[in-house]
Design a protein around this motif. Structure first.
Motif, PDB file in Angstrom:
ATOM      1  N   LEU C 240      38.328  23.155  33.415  1.00  0.00           N
ATOM      2  CA  LEU C 240      38.317  21.951  34.265  1.00  0.00           C
ATOM      3  C   LEU C 240      36.945  21.278  34.221  1.00  0.00           C
ATOM      4  N   TYR C 251      29.537  30.593  40.725  1.00  0.00           N
ATOM      5  CA  TYR C 251      30.815  31.313  40.774  1.00  0.00           C
ATOM      6  C   TYR C 251      30.724  32.730  40.215  1.00  0.00           C
TER       7      TYR C 251
ATOM      8  N   GLY D  89      38.958  18.372  32.530  1.00  0.00           N
ATOM      9  CA  GLY D  89      39.022  18.108  33.979  1.00  0.00           C
ATOM     10  C   GLY D  89      39.222  16.626  34.264  1.00  0.00           C
ATOM     11  N   GLY D  93      43.799  18.073  31.958  1.00  0.00           N
ATOM     12  CA  GLY D  93      43.941  19.067  33.036  1.00  0.00           C
ATOM     13  C   GLY D  93      44.622  20.308  32.487  1.00  0.00           C
ATOM     14  N   THR D  94      44.241  21.495  32.991  1.00  0.00           N
ATOM     15  CA  THR D  94      44.811  22.754  32.469  1.00  0.00           C
ATOM     16  C   THR D  94      45.261  23.666  33.605  1.00  0.00           C
ATOM     17  N   LEU D 103      42.131  31.969  40.522  1.00  0.00           N
ATOM     18  CA  LEU D 103      41.308  31.361  41.580  1.00  0.00           C
ATOM     19  C   LEU D 103      40.188  32.342  41.923  1.00  0.00           C
ATOM     20  N   GLN D 112      36.124  25.136  45.367  1.00  0.00           N
ATOM     21  CA  GLN D 112      36.411  25.030  43.930  1.00  0.00           C
ATOM     22  C   GLN D 112      37.021  23.667  43.592  1.00  0.00           C
ATOM     23  N   ASP D 115      34.443  20.875  43.736  1.00  0.00           N
ATOM     24  CA  ASP D 115      33.547  20.871  42.564  1.00  0.00           C
ATOM     25  C   ASP D 115      34.213  20.170  41.385  1.00  0.00           C
ATOM     26  N   VAL D 116      35.509  20.438  41.193  1.00  0.00           N
ATOM     27  CA  VAL D 116      36.209  19.795  40.060  1.00  0.00           C
ATOM     28  C   VAL D 116      36.260  18.287  40.304  1.00  0.00           C
ATOM     29  N   LEU D 179      46.250  25.326  42.048  1.00  0.00           N
ATOM     30  CA  LEU D 179      45.756  25.183  40.669  1.00  0.00           C
ATOM     31  C   LEU D 179      46.232  23.862  40.066  1.00  0.00           C
ATOM     32  N   MET D 182      44.106  21.177  41.411  1.00  0.00           N
ATOM     33  CA  MET D 182      42.789  21.169  40.736  1.00  0.00           C
ATOM     34  C   MET D 182      42.900  20.493  39.368  1.00  0.00           C
ATOM     35  N   ALA D 183      44.009  20.768  38.688  1.00  0.00           N
ATOM     36  CA  ALA D 183      44.162  20.212  37.328  1.00  0.00           C
ATOM     37  C   ALA D 183      44.407  18.711  37.396  1.00  0.00           C
TER      38      ALA D 183
END
Lengths: 279, 299, 335, 295
Positions: C240, C251, D89, D93-94, D103, D112, D115-116, D179, D182-183
């Motif tokens: 990402l 992390y 990102g 996206g993944t 995670l 998390q 941050d993305v 997830l 996030m992607a």
């Protein structure tokens, strides 16, 4: 010879918190009752956390019961003295899900498959030589060659290991076989071969199967009757054709719909116009 | 049933087991550091065994002094020079290796046997057995091992045998904890449930299935510990609670040499380097074994 | 969180009681006659009898243990037959020296070990990695007392830039005691001259004590960092687009720290137990020397006192490590 | 120019036993709005193909022998690491398979995902609805807002509160939704999902597939869904590529490939899947196939 499960309930005590406190207990099985007749192929369908693995551990007396009874050929499994229980175990065997974790990595294939013969040597009187011959015979029966009899599990593929697990289960000529998701860790092509093998063995050896799976297709293929379990309760039970074609219970109906079918036309996302035409 | 054609059963040749070991040794040979460690360990053991026969000045080892040749620097006749009593340092260090190596071996052996037994039983049976055994282990772990070993050695009197008892008393708990953790981990594996379902009793499951599968971490810890056991034996000697003189021991030699620093430095360097080399060798061996035996740890 | 700490505290009490019982039994049952030694070779039977009476050695064992236990709580840790002073007083005078040495060594080990472990994990199999790994193997194998001698040889005898031994020169007046740590007291008093002397004396013993833990902490940190780098969530974070620096220092570091923490905790007890060696080499007036004299004269009360103090410090450190573990790993905190 | 154009991709991987070639000339083109299924059994190289698109395979041990991967015109195999990081990102996206390990266990999910979002925001402030000159504090606030909005969109109940919970406080299905959030938060043009529902129960799998399908339709993005489950492909994908030992044996529209398979391997795969309609004895694995059939 049949397996009868009468109002079995199993609750696990909550985790110990501090010296005195104890978390809330968890009911894994709630008043479960079912019957598996001799020679039948009984399926148990449920998702993770539904209690299906706990039920197999209760049948094998690897877990105690909170209440209810389990009768195998009339004998109350949880009331047997340990010697009788040991003898009963030779008539009731299990094949596990994970081919990589169900075989002892430090033992050769020969020793793994021969172990039940060693454990029950008082019943199965055999010399060392006869045991090796019986192991070779079993390996052939499950479609494996005997040339790597003294190899270690890590040298075999998932499908081969599952066949070794089946050979071990058949060593002491059991009448009843519990199969705890035996093919869900395998590739679809290998799964097909193992399912066909299981079907052939049942016909040839007259085995009774108690088949656990979350895959309705596999259940349909192998089983005559099926029970659906959800959060420790049996929500529906009956012949496979009836349950699959006319599900009474909402959870069963949901499971049947959620099961992805390899035929694109049956996809819930497909508006008829889209099928085969592509976006 | 399939037609009973003759069953081609290969002889139970040990090829499989042999092949396993040869592949493991091949991976071990990959890192030259471990090979160096193995070489030194083998050399040390051979030297320690042959010490009484190949020692240049056997009389010095019995305590005979030759004060005329006091503090000779390392030379052809005395490779490591001589000490305050004119005794040949090389002979003392050579014979001293017997005490250090064999007491180190004895300590680790006792610790592994006792620790594995306690850890296996506590880990396998759990419940109150586990509680009691583990509280005792924790208790012994809280006590600083060196001081307790010193107290026990001092009270029981000096001597190799008392020293071995004193050190292993505080050494086995570490193994108990290691084995308990491993057994608890392995107990949940499916092949153990399979063994239960086959009707195997707890002795067979514990000894035939669980223990063989946790042998690697024990071997790795034992080989690393050999070095530290030698170090602890030398420490006791250094503090003056080691073996009864005149038997030479690396720690006592080093302690004796201390008062003659810095002028006659070789009297201290010889035993000091011997300890360092022995501990280093066993550590290298232990590292090499860990990479081979514990595939997860392959870095 | 508080409940978590309280629960751990409750568990410590039984271990402590068990400890005192064990030590008491070990000391009492062992042969060896401290009174005889203290009274001297030609002591008359009456003198020995009065000495035994004075130290209460003639009462039945359970009573002796009970008086001992109550004494512990009230600060009466028995008398040292050798120094003829209360053990508690001796311990209080010698403890700060040992603690200062151990803390200095720990700080060196952690401050150098952790970053080195992280670096060698990231730049695996580079020159730095091979160099530090071989040095680390040497560091672990090096006996502390031999290293002490070599440091004395090099820095004190030949280069003569650091004092040979001792904690503070007799001719100098140490800074007035606030914490008992000369370095800290000097800082509090702002006495830079005293600070320089204290540090000069502390340097060599602290390094001798620190090398082995430093090497192990470095190896442990390297191993756990490498293991964390191979986790799935690091692949997701990289997929990402998060920068390597952010992934590593935010992390990965926090995960790698959890397992290294327990090793650091274990090292505190290893160091406390091992001070006797470094103190002997550097004549450092700490608990180690005090314990050695007590053992050599078979005077068991001080040995119990020293072992008890070190065990208490160990239990306290393990509690701190557990709490820190809870801070780092939320799953534990809500267990 | 296509969203993603993979041409003659050849990849070899080195292990301590030596180097083995994994991908033997992969060709694949994905346009916006298309959901491509990449189906194959263990060892077919499908995951490695997916990872190559964002160049996540470190070289060594990987080595690209030949071929190119063009994403919106830039060749991923030759791009600088800095450019690749901006792609990941923000444009690609993944999602990976196992929600329990993808995670970071010791951080709140909010940390998390924010941050993305920040990373995507710095690459393109409009993603967070900000202008280029916005301050760090504004970025952080906007990122958190966007995170809550995204968590809500993927179906996390009470997202505003749960954003500060830890991963172990969520079920497998919920974690997979986090997830996906996030992607998708960086508004990617291409979504790569490697076995996104394999670790989930059938009922949860259906919900996640529904979520992916709706997100794709709403944002008209391209998807590469890697799976071994033909049912999942039939259900959600518009196109499919059948892979075997590093080669694409057959690819095209789902309706054509799955209903009228041209290659015997695809036919065999289809016959191996027991559906609720398969009669007993009908299943035939790969027994009928010989190495020649893959020539």
């Amino acid at each position: 010879m049949s397996l009868v499960i009468e109002n079995v309930t199993k609750t696990f005590p909550g985790q110990r918190q501090g010296l005195f406190g104890r978390g809330d207990s968890f009911t894994a099985l709630d008043d479960v009752s079912l019957r598996v007749a001799k020679g039948a192929s009984f399926g148990l369908v449920g998702e993770s956390g539904s209690g299906k693995t706990t039920l197999t551990r209760c049948i094998l007396r690897l877990e105690s019961l909170t209440s209810g009874r389990i009768l195998f050929d009339g004998a109350d499994v949880h009331a047997l003295a340990s010697a009788e229980m040991r003898r009963l175990r030779s008539r009731l065997q299990i094949v596990f899900q994970d081919p990589y974790a169900s075989l002892d990595p430090r033992m050769t294939i020969h020793d793994i498959v021969a172990e039940p013969l060693v454990i029950h040597r008082d019943v199965v009187k055999m010399t060392e030589r006869q045991r090796t011959e019986r192991v070779a015979e079993l390996l052939l029966q499950v479609g494996l060659g005997t040339q790597h009899l003294f190899r270690y599990p890590h040298e075999f593929s998932g499908g081969q290991r599952q066949r070794i697990g089946i050979a071990r289960a058949l060593a002491v000529r059991p009448e009843f076989l519990i199969l705890d998701e035996p093919t869900s860790a395998l590739d679809v092509s290998v799964q097909a071969e193992v399912l066909n093998l299981l079907h052939r063995l049942q016909v040839e050896l007259g085995l009774t199967y108690f088949f656990i799976s979350h895959d309705l297709g596999v259940i349909r293929y192998i089983c005559d009757d099926v029970a659906v379990i959800y959060r420790g309760k049996l929500v529906e039970q009956g012949p496979v054709a009836e349950i699959f074609d006319r599900p009474q219970n909402d959870y069963t109906r949901m499971l049947l719909n959620a099961m992805p079918d390899p035929d694109p036309d049956r996809s819930p996302f497909r508006r008829p116009a889209e099928a085969g035409v592509g976006a | 049933m399939t037609t009973p054609e003759p069953l081609a059963i290969p002889r139970r040749n040990q090829s499989a087991r042999l092949e396993n070991w040869s592949r493991a040794f091949y991976r071990f040979r990959q890192s030259w550091l471990s090979m160096v460690g193995l070489a030194i360990v083998v050399a040390l053991i051979v030297l320690a065994l042959l010490a009484p026969f190949i020692v240049p000045y056997p009389e010095h080892v019995e305590g005979v002094t030759n004060t005329a040749a006091r503090f000779q620097p390392p030379s052809a006749s005395a490779w490591f020079g001589t000490n305050a009593l004119g005794q040949d340092m090389f002979s003392l260090v050579l014979v001293g290796s017997q005490v250090s190596l064999f007491s180190g071996l004895a300590v680790v052996f006792i610790a592994v046997v006792v620790g594995t037994a306690v850890g296996a039983i506590a880990g396998y049976f759990g419940g109150w057995i586990d509680e009691i055994l583990m509280r005792v282990t924790d208790l012994l772990l809280t006590i600083p091992s060196l001081i307790l070993a010193m107290a026990v050695a001092a009270a029981l009197g000096t001597g190799v045998f008392n020293m071995i008892i004193a050190i292993s008393l505080t050494w086995w708990p570490a193994y108990a904890r290691l084995v308990r953790g491993e057994v608890i981990g392995k107990k949940e594996e499916q092949f153990i449930a399979a063994a239960h379902a086959l009707g195997a009793g707890w002795p067979r499951i514990l000894c035939r299935h669980i223990l063989p599968n946790i042998v690697s971490p024990i071997i790795v810890k034992a080989s690393l510990d050999m070095g530290f056991a030698i170090l602890t034996v030398a420490s006791l000697g250094f503090v003056g609670i080691g073996v009864k003189p005149p038997t030479p021991e690396w720690g006592t030699l080093l302690s004796g040499a201390r008062s003659y620093m810095p002028d006659y430095w070789w009297t201290a360097v010889a035993p000091g380097m011997a300890i360092f080399l022995a501990v280093l060798a066993f550590n290298l061996l232990g590292d090499g074994l860990r990479d081979v035996l514990d595939p997860k740890a392959r870095r | 969180m508080l409940l978590f700490v309280l629960r751990r505290l409750v568990l410590v009490v039984p271990i402590l009681i068990g400890l005192t019982l064990l030590l008491f039994v070990v000391a009492r049952l062992l042969p060896g006659d401290p009174v005889g030694l203290a009274a001297g070779p030609n002591a008359t039977p009456e003198l020995i009898a009065s000495l035994r009476q004075e130290f209460g050695l003639d009462q039945p064992l359970p009573i002796q243990y009970w008086t001992y236990l109550t004494g512990l709580v009230t600060g009466d840790w028995g008398m040292s037959v050798f120094t003829r002073r209360p053990v508690f007083e001796d311990v209080l005078t010698y403890l700060p020296a040992t603690l200062e040495l151990v803390f200095a060594a720990l700080i060196i080990a952690v401050v150098v070990g952790i970053p080195l472990g992280l670096l060698t994990a990231v730049y695996r199999n580079g020159v730095l990695d091979y160099a530090t790994r071989t040095l680390a193997l040497g560091g672990i194998a090096m006996p502390r007392f031999f290293l002490g001698l070599l440091l004395q040889l090099a820095f004190a005898a030949w280069l003569d830039i650091l004092p040979l031994s001792g904690r503070y020169p007799l001719i100098e007046i140490p800074p007035e005691t606030v914490t008992g740590f000369y370095t800290v007291d000097a800082l509090i008093a702002g006495d830079w001259y005293a600070l320089r002397i204290a540090l000069a004396h502390l340097a060599l013993p602290a390094i001798a004590m620190a090398l082995s833990p430093l090497a192990t902490i470095m190896r442990m940190m390297r191993a756990s960092t490498i293991e964390v780098l191979q986790q799935d969530y690091v692949m997701t974070e990289r997929a990402l687009g998060l920068s390597n620096r952010l992934i590593l220092f935010k992390y990965v570091l926090k995960n790698a720290m959890t397992s290294t923490l327990t090793v650091i905790g274990l090292y505190v007890s290893w160091m406390l137990g091992g001070t006797v060696l470094v103190e002997t080499v550097f004549d450092w007036p700490g608990l180690g020397l005090y314990a050695t004299q007590a053992i050599l004269t078979q005077d068991f009360m001080p040995v119990i006192g020293v072992t008890l103090v070190i065990a208490i410090i160990y239990l306290f450190t393990m509690l701190v490590v557990d709490v820190l573990y809870g801070v780092f790993n939320p799953k534990v905190r809500y267990a | 120019m296509a969203l993603l154009d993979i041409r003659n991709l050849n990849l070899a991987m080195r292990s301590y036993e030596g180097e083995t070639q994994i991908l033997h000339g992969i060709d694949l083109v994905i346009e916006r709005g298309e959901i491509w299924g990449m189906v194959g059994e263990t060892g077919s190289g499908k995951s490695l193909t997916g990872l190559s698109i964002s160049r996540l395979i470190p070289t060594p041990p990987g080595r690209y022998l030949a071929g190119s991967i063009e994403f919106q015109g830039t060749d991923v195999l030759k791009a600088a690491e800095r450019d690749m990081r901006r792609l990941r990102g923000r444009h690609i996206g993944t999602i990976f398979q196992d929600p329990t390990t993808n995670l970071n266990p010791v951080f709140r999910i909010g940390t998390q995902i924010v941050d993305v979002a920040l990373h995507a925001g710095h690459a393109d402030p409009t993603v967070l609805g900000l202008s280029a000159g916005a301050s760090r504090r504004e970025f952080k606030r906007a990122a958190r807002e966007k995170a809550i909005e995204m968590l809500d969109k993927v179906g996390i109940p009470k997202a505003a509160e749960r954003i500060d919970d830890y991963p172990h406080q969520f079920s497998g299905g919920m974690r997979q939704r986090v997830l996906i959030a996030m992607a998708m938060i960086g508004k990617p043009d291409l979504l790569i999902a490697d076995e996104p529902t394999t670790a989930l129960d059938v009922s949860v799998q259906a919900q996640i597939l529904r979520l992916i399908h709706d997100l794709v339709a709403e944002r008209n993005i391209g998807v590469l869904l890697i799976t071994h489950n033909l049912g999942v492909v039939a259900q959600i994908c518009t196109h499919v590529a059948v892979m075997h030992r590093g080669r694409i044996l057959e690819s095209g529209k789902v309706g054509d490939v799955l209903k009228r398979p041209a290659h015997v391997y695809t036919q065999a795969l289809l016959n191996s899947v027991p559906t609720v309609h398969t009669k007993r004895g009908e299943l035939r694995g790969l027994s009928g196939l010989t190495p020649e059939s893959f020539a």
